[in-house]
Design a protein around this motif. Sequence first.
Motif, PDB file in Angstrom:
ATOM      1  N   ASP A   1      11.602 -38.428  17.107  1.00  0.00           N
ATOM      2  CA  ASP A   1      12.243 -39.452  18.074  1.00  0.00           C
ATOM      3  C   ASP A   1      11.430 -40.046  19.182  1.00  0.00           C
ATOM      4  O   ASP A   1      11.950 -40.575  20.175  1.00  0.00           O
ATOM      5  CB  ASP A   1      13.423 -38.899  18.826  1.00  0.00           C
ATOM      6  CG  ASP A   1      14.536 -38.314  17.442  1.00  0.00           C
ATOM      7  OD1 ASP A   1      14.299 -38.803  16.677  1.00  0.00           O
ATOM      8  OD2 ASP A   1      15.054 -37.488  17.995  1.00  0.00           O
TER       9      ASP A   1
ATOM     10  N   ASP B   1      10.655 -42.342  24.389  1.00  0.00           N
ATOM     11  CA  ASP B   1      11.912 -41.989  23.548  1.00  0.00           C
ATOM     12  C   ASP B   1      12.111 -43.238  22.565  1.00  0.00           C
ATOM     13  O   ASP B   1      12.004 -44.259  22.993  1.00  0.00           O
ATOM     14  CB  ASP B   1      13.078 -41.548  24.446  1.00  0.00           C
ATOM     15  CG  ASP B   1      14.183 -41.104  23.518  1.00  0.00           C
ATOM     16  OD1 ASP B   1      14.470 -39.919  23.521  1.00  0.00           O
ATOM     17  OD2 ASP B   1      14.733 -41.985  22.760  1.00  0.00           O
TER      18      ASP B   1
ATOM     19  N   GLU C   1      14.774 -44.460  21.508  1.00  0.00           N
ATOM     20  CA  GLU C   1      15.861 -45.407  22.248  1.00  0.00           C
ATOM     21  C   GLU C   1      15.535 -46.070  22.947  1.00  0.00           C
ATOM     22  O   GLU C   1      16.066 -47.434  23.254  1.00  0.00           O
ATOM     23  CB  GLU C   1      17.033 -44.155  22.571  1.00  0.00           C
ATOM     24  CG  GLU C   1      17.613 -43.341  21.359  1.00  0.00           C
ATOM     25  CD  GLU C   1      18.713 -42.744  21.915  1.00  0.00           C
ATOM     26  OE1 GLU C   1      19.380 -43.218  23.056  1.00  0.00           O
ATOM     27  OE2 GLU C   1      19.538 -42.022  21.076  1.00  0.00           O
TER      28      GLU C   1
ATOM     29  N   GLU D   1      21.289 -43.969  16.284  1.00  0.00           N
ATOM     30  CA  GLU D   1      21.768 -43.581  17.610  1.00  0.00           C
ATOM     31  C   GLU D   1      23.247 -43.999  17.614  1.00  0.00           C
ATOM     32  O   GLU D   1      24.025 -43.094  18.086  1.00  0.00           O
ATOM     33  CB  GLU D   1      21.137 -44.742  18.514  1.00  0.00           C
ATOM     34  CG  GLU D   1      21.012 -44.726  19.756  1.00  0.00           C
ATOM     35  CD  GLU D   1      20.532 -45.813  20.474  1.00  0.00           C
ATOM     36  OE1 GLU D   1      20.971 -46.353  21.478  1.00  0.00           O
ATOM     37  OE2 GLU D   1      19.494 -46.166  19.760  1.00  0.00           O
TER      38      GLU D   1
ATOM     39  N   SER E   1      24.913 -40.901  15.970  1.00  0.00           N
ATOM     40  CA  SER E   1      25.254 -39.870  16.608  1.00  0.00           C
ATOM     41  C   SER E   1      26.372 -39.933  17.634  1.00  0.00           C
ATOM     42  O   SER E   1      26.539 -38.893  17.987  1.00  0.00           O
ATOM     43  CB  SER E   1      23.530 -39.350  17.082  1.00  0.00           C
ATOM     44  OG  SER E   1      23.576 -39.549  18.595  1.00  0.00           O
ATOM     45  N   ASP E   2      26.160 -41.061  18.530  1.00  0.00           N
ATOM     46  CA  ASP E   2      27.251 -41.324  19.527  1.00  0.00           C
ATOM     47  C   ASP E   2      28.621 -41.150  18.788  1.00  0.00           C
ATOM     48  O   ASP E   2      29.446 -40.486  19.377  1.00  0.00           O
ATOM     49  CB  ASP E   2      27.109 -42.673  20.051  1.00  0.00           C
ATOM     50  CG  ASP E   2      26.131 -42.815  20.985  1.00  0.00           C
ATOM     51  OD1 ASP E   2      25.254 -42.001  21.304  1.00  0.00           O
ATOM     52  OD2 ASP E   2      25.829 -43.922  21.421  1.00  0.00           O
TER      53      ASP E   2
ATOM     54  N   ALA F   1      24.775 -45.154  28.683  1.00  0.00           N
ATOM     55  CA  ALA F   1      24.161 -45.884  27.847  1.00  0.00           C
ATOM     56  C   ALA F   1      23.589 -47.307  28.104  1.00  0.00           C
ATOM     57  O   ALA F   1      22.521 -47.662  27.695  1.00  0.00           O
ATOM     58  CB  ALA F   1      24.695 -45.986  26.377  1.00  0.00           C
TER      59      ALA F   1
ATOM     60  N   ASP G   1      24.396 -35.979  31.664  1.00  0.00           N
ATOM     61  CA  ASP G   1      23.454 -36.994  31.893  1.00  0.00           C
ATOM     62  C   ASP G   1      22.338 -36.355  32.978  1.00  0.00           C
ATOM     63  O   ASP G   1      21.114 -36.403  32.697  1.00  0.00           O
ATOM     64  CB  ASP G   1      23.850 -38.172  32.036  1.00  0.00           C
ATOM     65  CG  ASP G   1      22.817 -39.210  32.169  1.00  0.00           C
ATOM     66  OD1 ASP G   1      22.160 -39.488  31.115  1.00  0.00           O
ATOM     67  OD2 ASP G   1      22.742 -39.774  33.073  1.00  0.00           O
TER      68      ASP G   1
ATOM     69  N   ASP H   1      21.963 -35.136  26.289  1.00  0.00           N
ATOM     70  CA  ASP H   1      22.708 -36.083  25.950  1.00  0.00           C
ATOM     71  C   ASP H   1      24.196 -36.347  26.036  1.00  0.00           C
ATOM     72  O   ASP H   1      24.915 -35.519  25.606  1.00  0.00           O
ATOM     73  CB  ASP H   1      22.549 -36.262  24.456  1.00  0.00           C
ATOM     74  CG  ASP H   1      22.893 -37.483  23.811  1.00  0.00           C
ATOM     75  OD1 ASP H   1      23.420 -38.415  24.516  1.00  0.00           O
ATOM     76  OD2 ASP H   1      22.487 -37.876  22.591  1.00  0.00           O
TER      77      ASP H   1
END
Lengths: 456, 456
Positions: free
Chosen positions: A137, A219, A221, A260, A263-264, A345, A416, A421
Amino acid sequence: MDENQEALEVQFQQLQEALANSEMKRFREIFLELHIYEQGQFYQAIEENQRHIMYAYLSPKEMADMFDVIEEDNEHMTEYLAEMRPRYAADMLAEMYTDNAVDLLNTLDKKQIAKYLSIMPAESASEIRELLHYEDDTAGAIMTTEYVSIVANQTVRSAMYVLKNEALAAETIYYIYVVDQENRLVGVISLRDLIVNDDDVMILDIMSERVISVHVGDDQEDVAQTFRDYDFLALPVTDYDDHLLGIVTVDDIIDVIDDEAASDYSGLAGVNVEEVSENPVKSAGRRLPWLITLLFLGMATASLISHYEELVSEASILAVFISLITGTAGNAGTQSLAVAVRRLAMNDDKQNSFLRTVISEVLTGLVTGAITGLTIFAIVSIWKGNPILGFVIGMAMMCAITVANLAGSLIPMLMDRLGFDPAVASGPFITTLSDLTSVLIYFNIASLFMSHFIGS
Amino acid sequence: MDENQEALEVQFQQLQEALANSEMKRFREIFLELHIYEQGQFYQAIEENQRHIMYAYLSPKEMADMFDVIEEDNEHMTEYLAEMRPRYAADMLAEMYTDNAVDLLNTLDKKQIAKYLSIMPAESASEIRELLHYEDDTAGAIMTTEYVSIVANQTVRSAMYVLKNEALAAETIYYIYVVDQENRLVGVISLRDLIVNDDDVMILDIMSERVISVHVGDDQEDVAQTFRDYDFLALPVTDYDDHLLGIVTVDDIIDVIDDEAASDYSGLAGVNVEEVSENPVKSAGRRLPWLITLLFLGMATASLISHYEELVSEASILAVFISLITGTAGNAGTQSLAVAVRRLAMNDDKQNSFLRTVISEVLTGLVTGAITGLTIFAIVSIWKGNPILGFVIGMAMMCAITVANLAGSLIPMLMDRLGFDPAVASGPFITTLSDLTSVLIYFNIASLFMSHFIGS
């Protein structure tokens, strides 16, 4: 697309026949005309004995081109590799883009990885070995080393000459990275810029020195966010001293964005939606840890109600509204949770937004709670002809919703802050927690007004 | 990235000073060196009076380049357009890529759109007008008309010449589309192919005749799937007779994928997470419709319990486990829902998977239900010293979970069959519905065994 699909079916049929009749030339003619993705569809649709013939008919390079596209859904990849002769598999891995070969190897155990690396050409093996080091990742894990780099001190003509030679091996030739003698990234130029400029112009004069790059440890993301912001097709990856290590291409970023999102979504539902199995025992095995954990949290709610059992036996009407209050508060809490996770996010300056988000969610809870509470007050007052009971239910509803919104926004925010996460804070967890607080609120308010409505 | 960020802060400061001191030349020097996305960040960070100076300092074309990148987050776009002189705004819209200009115009009302179209150059206006026709969320709505097309009967040299002339105006030059005299799409060639082939080779001989294209009316999610499958940077869009109408580029597809993910996530949570407002009254206004609707569904559950009030007053212990059973079944139902929605999104051959998915979810429900039920049977038997009560709770739990899994998978599947977006079936809806079925199951089983545990 439907006509295409039909034409494709016919060609797949012809390919099967060619395999059955050992017509290698005919097979290659039809197969190599297909788009690589379609080649992959055919390969994945046939039986193992047919695939064995394909390994004889196609070169490792031809097989590698196809594997570059199909490696993403890697369910059967390990089997495919195992059924090839090791030498063929190693050559194929060496011919693939390094990032894809690494992805594929990462599905194997260490012993097998070592085996393939030992048989393949030394240069490919060392490139792959380097990429295998990077943490999951991160930019390093998704980058490839097949990019085009040039030095600044040359003309467009000579740069185009370099490009022609590297065009077939590089994963993208649409950005050319300019490096100094120590391979430090000093500029970037797009193929478009090369094309529109005259042959004698110096690269130094037209390259952009403002290169947006990502760090190898970033990362994935964050890398995806940079792609979204700048609309790039590829981004260079550098180390701490600005040395160019590789590039990340947009097709890999689409995979990152999909992962992503999944996974959310999984987080909100309290189940990993990506590991879809049709075996009920396996599925159950994956879902039970959450369910059983939450069952124990639910037991806390049950023992709380048990504590008030006396109250319920005196006024069994109270039992009627338990699920209405816990349910509605849980729904409101889930909404808050989703909004808070999303805001985390999207938002870059997290310092300010912590308190702002929580306060805004609590106020939203007060407003929705007040309106929902008034509605239920009216309904219960009329239905049961008991305005005091209506008031108790309405008041409990309002407080429970407000507290659920507080929990729904505070918990992901805190996670957070603590470095977790926030998307892992699942909807089921919030609703189960909110059951507990709702019941507590409900019975406390009911106790206060007990004497007023029990007579009815 | 952090050094970059600091350097950027300094430059933003210098830009502010240049605006304040009316230093147009200095402003342009610094500003035009920035990456377009960074220009956009600066533009969006300053005050209206400063922006007015920028409109005087920058040409409509320079402003258009920046708007091409910032148009995606279009919260303030309407205000920005309104504060420009209409002529300047119209010229800027004409200079933007057509797809982006259309997105921007779509945020305005019809009268304003007509105003801008009437002042801008006729050619741009007619291109924009054509794209405005297409339905939302189709390939037509996200495509652009700035592509490069050539005829097949020419050499690589002459194709490169065409390309050089069109390179600056086209949104991508990395695929060149080959058309016949009637503008029907007959082939495609990548810039990479042009580069590696000799100048005298005919396009006809090297173009790929197997062009993957999408239809102008195709859903944008299907277009995104084609991008995922084939790893393209752009796809041509055609009408029923294969005429080339435009292209969709990968940066727009990333937006589509993001929107899709946000809408699935919103569906599961029962709240639109994309319209994030910090005004609690507005937020409440958006969340209340769902909450109130579900409140009425919850009332059905309440009146069902009310129907069993007699039972509860005889055995108030029953009230203790209402929220535990409804809560756990709701959690299981949410998991099923998420898995089913995901499977629908991933699976192409929907014919088979309908029954398979529902049966597999029900079986998963039976397994999770049995294990959860046994756990709670053990806990209740020991806690309350009443195995018959434990059996009732455990049995009810198992049935409630199985039914919740049935509802969680069947409802999105049915919605998909009926042509609705299955992602709209929200978690809160499933949990509220499952409250109703769980209570029904619970009290029916309790009634059956009433005489056995009430004595204890």
